[in-house]
Design an enzyme around this catalytic site. Structure first.
Site, PDB file in Angstrom:
ATOM      1  N   SER A 162     -48.382 -31.733   3.612  1.00  0.00           N
ATOM      2  CA  SER A 162     -48.086 -31.830   2.680  1.00  0.00           C
ATOM      3  C   SER A 162     -48.738 -30.593   1.810  1.00  0.00           C
ATOM      4  CB  SER A 162     -48.879 -33.084   1.744  1.00  0.00           C
ATOM      5  OG  SER A 162     -47.806 -34.367   2.100  1.00  0.00           O
ATOM      6  N   GLY A 386     -29.745 -62.133   6.466  1.00  0.00           N
ATOM      7  CA  GLY A 386     -30.328 -62.532   6.591  1.00  0.00           C
ATOM      8  C   GLY A 386     -30.687 -61.902   8.192  1.00  0.00           C
ATOM      9  N   GLU A 410     -39.346 -33.371   2.785  1.00  0.00           N
ATOM     10  CA  GLU A 410     -39.701 -32.834   0.935  1.00  0.00           C
ATOM     11  C   GLU A 410     -39.915 -33.493   0.288  1.00  0.00           C
ATOM     12  OE1 GLU A 410     -36.617 -30.751  -0.475  1.00  0.00           O
ATOM     13  OE2 GLU A 410     -35.475 -29.993   1.330  1.00  0.00           O
ATOM     14  N   THR A 412     -43.423 -36.170   0.236  1.00  0.00           N
ATOM     15  CA  THR A 412     -43.567 -37.826   0.407  1.00  0.00           C
ATOM     16  C   THR A 412     -43.601 -37.959  -1.333  1.00  0.00           C
ATOM     17  OG1 THR A 412     -46.423 -37.171   0.269  1.00  0.00           O
ATOM     18  CG2 THR A 412     -45.341 -36.967   2.326  1.00  0.00           C
TER      19      THR A 412
HETATM   20  C1  LIG Z   1     -37.375 -36.290  10.361  1.00  0.00           C
HETATM   21  C2  LIG Z   1     -37.885 -35.316   9.653  1.00  0.00           C
HETATM   22  C3  LIG Z   1     -37.537 -33.621   9.580  1.00  0.00           C
HETATM   23  C4  LIG Z   1     -37.890 -32.532   8.886  1.00  0.00           C
HETATM   24  N1  LIG Z   1     -37.445 -31.919   8.578  1.00  0.00           N
HETATM   25  C5  LIG Z   1     -38.651 -30.834   8.573  1.00  0.00           C
HETATM   26  C6  LIG Z   1     -37.406 -29.400   8.248  1.00  0.00           C
HETATM   27  O1  LIG Z   1     -36.673 -29.425   8.509  1.00  0.00           O
HETATM   28  N2  LIG Z   1     -38.809 -28.777   8.143  1.00  0.00           N
HETATM   29  C7  LIG Z   1     -40.311 -28.721   7.268  1.00  0.00           C
HETATM   30  O2  LIG Z   1     -40.490 -27.516   7.227  1.00  0.00           O
HETATM   31  N3  LIG Z   1     -40.111 -29.542   7.657  1.00  0.00           N
HETATM   32  C8  LIG Z   1     -39.693 -31.412   7.578  1.00  0.00           C
HETATM   33  N4  LIG Z   1     -39.926 -32.094   8.034  1.00  0.00           N
HETATM   34  C9  LIG Z   1     -41.575 -32.225   7.297  1.00  0.00           C
HETATM   35  C10 LIG Z   1     -42.216 -33.222   6.089  1.00  0.00           C
HETATM   36  O3  LIG Z   1     -42.157 -32.087   4.897  1.00  0.00           O
HETATM   37  C11 LIG Z   1     -43.545 -33.537   6.244  1.00  0.00           C
HETATM   38  O4  LIG Z   1     -43.547 -34.527   6.989  1.00  0.00           O
HETATM   39  C12 LIG Z   1     -43.820 -33.626   4.752  1.00  0.00           C
HETATM   40  O5  LIG Z   1     -43.719 -32.393   4.208  1.00  0.00           O
HETATM   41  C13 LIG Z   1     -45.275 -34.429   5.471  1.00  0.00           C
HETATM   42  O6  LIG Z   1     -45.739 -33.894   5.926  1.00  0.00           O
HETATM   43  P1  LIG Z   1     -46.853 -35.280   7.053  1.00  0.00           P
HETATM   44  O7  LIG Z   1     -46.105 -35.467   7.407  1.00  0.00           O
HETATM   45  O8  LIG Z   1     -48.089 -33.870   7.253  1.00  0.00           O
HETATM   46  O9  LIG Z   1     -48.060 -36.034   6.529  1.00  0.00           O
HETATM   47  P2  LIG Z   1     -49.686 -35.108   5.596  1.00  0.00           P
HETATM   48  O10 LIG Z   1     -49.418 -34.556   4.464  1.00  0.00           O
HETATM   49  O11 LIG Z   1     -50.232 -35.557   6.513  1.00  0.00           O
HETATM   50  O12 LIG Z   1     -49.098 -37.176   4.483  1.00  0.00           O
HETATM   51  C14 LIG Z   1     -49.972 -37.639   5.076  1.00  0.00           C
HETATM   52  C15 LIG Z   1     -49.688 -39.250   4.005  1.00  0.00           C
HETATM   53  O13 LIG Z   1     -51.057 -38.089   2.731  1.00  0.00           O
HETATM   54  C16 LIG Z   1     -50.880 -38.446   1.870  1.00  0.00           C
HETATM   55  N5  LIG Z   1     -51.253 -37.597   0.917  1.00  0.00           N
HETATM   56  C17 LIG Z   1     -51.427 -36.010   1.767  1.00  0.00           C
HETATM   57  N6  LIG Z   1     -52.289 -35.677   0.628  1.00  0.00           N
HETATM   58  C18 LIG Z   1     -51.734 -35.816  -0.520  1.00  0.00           C
HETATM   59  C19 LIG Z   1     -53.069 -35.903  -1.272  1.00  0.00           C
HETATM   60  N7  LIG Z   1     -53.506 -35.011  -2.412  1.00  0.00           N
HETATM   61  N8  LIG Z   1     -52.735 -36.705  -2.313  1.00  0.00           N
HETATM   62  C20 LIG Z   1     -51.997 -37.694  -2.208  1.00  0.00           C
HETATM   63  N9  LIG Z   1     -51.469 -38.044  -1.119  1.00  0.00           N
HETATM   64  C21 LIG Z   1     -51.556 -37.414   0.121  1.00  0.00           C
HETATM   65  C22 LIG Z   1     -48.966 -38.114   1.893  1.00  0.00           C
HETATM   66  O14 LIG Z   1     -48.454 -38.311   1.113  1.00  0.00           O
HETATM   67  C23 LIG Z   1     -48.909 -39.201   3.618  1.00  0.00           C
HETATM   68  O15 LIG Z   1     -48.640 -40.516   2.741  1.00  0.00           O
HETATM   69  C24 LIG Z   1     -39.411 -32.773   8.328  1.00  0.00           C
HETATM   70  C25 LIG Z   1     -40.370 -34.594   8.282  1.00  0.00           C
HETATM   71  C26 LIG Z   1     -39.209 -35.867   9.743  1.00  0.00           C
HETATM   72  C27 LIG Z   1     -39.665 -35.907   9.554  1.00  0.00           C
END
Ligand SMILES: Cc1cc2nc3c(=O)[nH]c(=O)nc-3n(C[C@H](O)[C@H](O)[C@H](O)COP(=O)(O)OP(=O)(O)OC[C@H]3O[C@@H](n4cnc5c(N)ncnc54)[C@H](O)[C@@H]3O)c2cc1C
Length: 430
Positions: A162, A386, A410, A412
């Site tokens: 994020s 079900g 893209e 969360t």
């Molecule tokens: C199947 C898949 C395909 C993907 N494809 C791509 C791709 O092609 N290219 C690419 O670059 N990335 C890709 N991603 C990455 C994806 O964009 C990230 O997983 C996403 O941005 C979330 O980052 P994170 O997983 O590190 O979660 P984190 O950022 O660690 O977040 C964990 C939790 O904390 C919450 N959180 C974090 N910060 C805050 C805040 N400030 N306030 C409130 N809540 C917060 C989040 O909402 C989430 O619930 C992909 C991910 C998956 C699973």
């Protein structure tokens, strides 16, 4: 007014009301009626989704592999090609891109992403590249109909999800050789490592956070760009997701999207304390959010349609289960929520394409609503089926697994709410 003048005036009014091709002097008129091109494309993609994608969905979900034969089929009919993407994009109402995505993902989301994953890299090149860079790299993202290729967009990292500003992958300029040297680890990249073209977001000046980012094309076969671990996923399993390692990965100076002069100008502005016009990763996400929302709607609609038919057929207590309000009202709510989400997606797509500013984060709204509707509607579909809904014998279980990613990637749902609340309040909500 003479009779002839009155008739001429009336004719003009009728002509204006009819609107010719729907144009007024202020631009396209508001209408929810799709034009013939949009209907034709919808039918074309739907036909492929129904005839080719759906029958293959279960197999590739189980195999958890990229469905190359299906990508090839899509390439053969021209659906997987830069020409098709260009045609979808060319629609100045902005609706064709979401319509095509909804239909494809209605067929199956895992295969849909295997086909559409390339477009994120294409959007980055299209949004930030020079005309020469677009001409060189966009066709290479797709390969040819005989030998299709895929592309990857790599922004996320193990410690930068994020929080895009935490990106550590660095790009250093080697002036003597006019080359950029990239080092770092990318995470979660769709098509990461199996792509021909990778677009990588890297930091050229860490002190500037996300304003010091730039986007680079890594050409096919570049040394120092390797796939890391391929991740095993809950859903979207026909789409390949993996880490990408960049170890002293050298690319020509011309691989910096937008060119060095533009980057230097932007960095100079930021260092002087002025606003940067764009941030590399953010720009790509901004443009792609309504399209991603449309994919989620495709999944939700597929689950809704399946549940509706099931509820009409399945009998308990001597009558079809849909004859119970509990079931019928759930389906009514599903239909309403899906339509509401689609309207938000279409609005954002239209705004993005016609150059209207997202003053209230309408792009984020569309993706947030569509993602949450998809998760909710697919869960409701399981409930309506079900015990059958909970098994892999019926597709709604897969649809629910596929839908979940739409509240995560893209941006969360929490991040979308942050973006919206900041936009409407003008305050730094945390
Ligand atoms: C199947 C898949 C395909 C993907 N494809 C791509 C791709 O092609 N290219 C690419 O670059 N990335 C890709 N991603 C990455 C994806 O964009 C990230 O997983 C996403 O941005 C979330 O980052 P994170 O997983 O590190 O979660 P984190 O950022 O660690 O977040 C964990 C939790 O904390 C919450 N959180 C974090 N910060 C805050 C805040 N400030 N306030 C409130 N809540 C917060 C989040 O909402 C989430 O619930 C992909 C991910 C998956 C699973």
């Amino acid at each position: 007014m003479s009779d002839t003048a009155a008739v001429a005036e009336a004719e003009k009014l009728v002509e204006e009301a009819a609107g010719g091709a729907g144009e007024t002097s202020d631009g396209p008129r508001f209408t929810l009626e799709l034009n013939q091109d949009q209907k034709d494309i919808r039918e074309w993609v739907h036909g492929f989704a129904e005839g080719v994608v759906r029958p293959a969905a279960e197999e590739w979900d189980e195999r958890e592999e990229t469905p190359w034969p299906v990508i090839q089929e899509a390439a053969k009919i021209g659906l997987y090609s830069f020409e098709a993407l260009g045609q979808f994009w060319a629609d100045e109402t902005g609706l064709t891109l979401p319509i095509a995505n909804e239909e494809l993902f209605w067929g199956d989301a895992g295969i849909g992403m295997a086909i559409m994953g390339t477009s994120l890299a294409v959007a980055a090149i299209f949004g930030q590249g020079t005309p020469e860079q677009m001409g060189e790299w966009i066709p290479q993202c797709f390969g040819t109909a005989e030998d299709p290729k895929v592309a990857a967009f790599c922004a996320s990292e193990p410690d930068a999800g994020s929080d895009v500003s935490a990106i550590r992958t660095s790009a250093k300029y080697d002036e003597a050789k006019d080359e950029w040297v990239l080092n770092g680890q990318k995470a979660w990249a769709t098509n990461g490592g199996i792509a021909d073209v990778h677009v990588v977001i890297a930091s050229v000046d860490r002190e500037l956070g996300s304003r010091g980012h730039a986007a680079f094309v890594i050409p096919p076969g570049t040394e120092g760009c390797e796939q890391g671990t391929k991740v095993k996923k809950h859903g979207l399993r026909a789409s390949h997701t993996a880490d990408v390692h960049l170890d002293d990965c050298r690319v020509p100076g011309a691989c910096l999207l937008g060119g060095k002069e533009k980057l230097d100008e932007r960095l100079a502005r930021v260092r002087e304390g002025k606003r940067a016009k764009s941030q590399a990763a953010m720009q790509t996400f901004e443009a792609s959010r309504p399209t991603v929302g449309a994919q989620a709607i495709g999944i939700a609609r597929a689950a809704y349609e399946y549940a509706l038919e099931y509820a009409k057929e399945r009998e308990q207590f001597g009558k079809a289960i849909i004859e119970n309000q509990a079931i019928a009202f759930a389906l009514a709510d599903m239909k309403m929520e899906i339509d509401a989400a689609r309207l938000l997606v279409w609005r954002a797509a239209w705004m993005g394409r016609s150059g209207h500013r997202f003053e209230n984060a309408e792009g984020s709204m569309s993706k947030l609503k569509a993602g949450e509707v998809a998760v909710w509607a697919t869960e409701r579909a399981i409930q309506i089926l079900g015990g059958n809904g909970y098994t892999r014998e019926f597709p709604v279980e897969r649809m629910h697994r596929d839908a979940k990613i739409y509240t995560i990637f893209e941006g969360t749902s929490e991040i979308q709410r942050l973006v919206i609340s900041r936009a409407i309040s003008g305050m730094q909500i945390r």
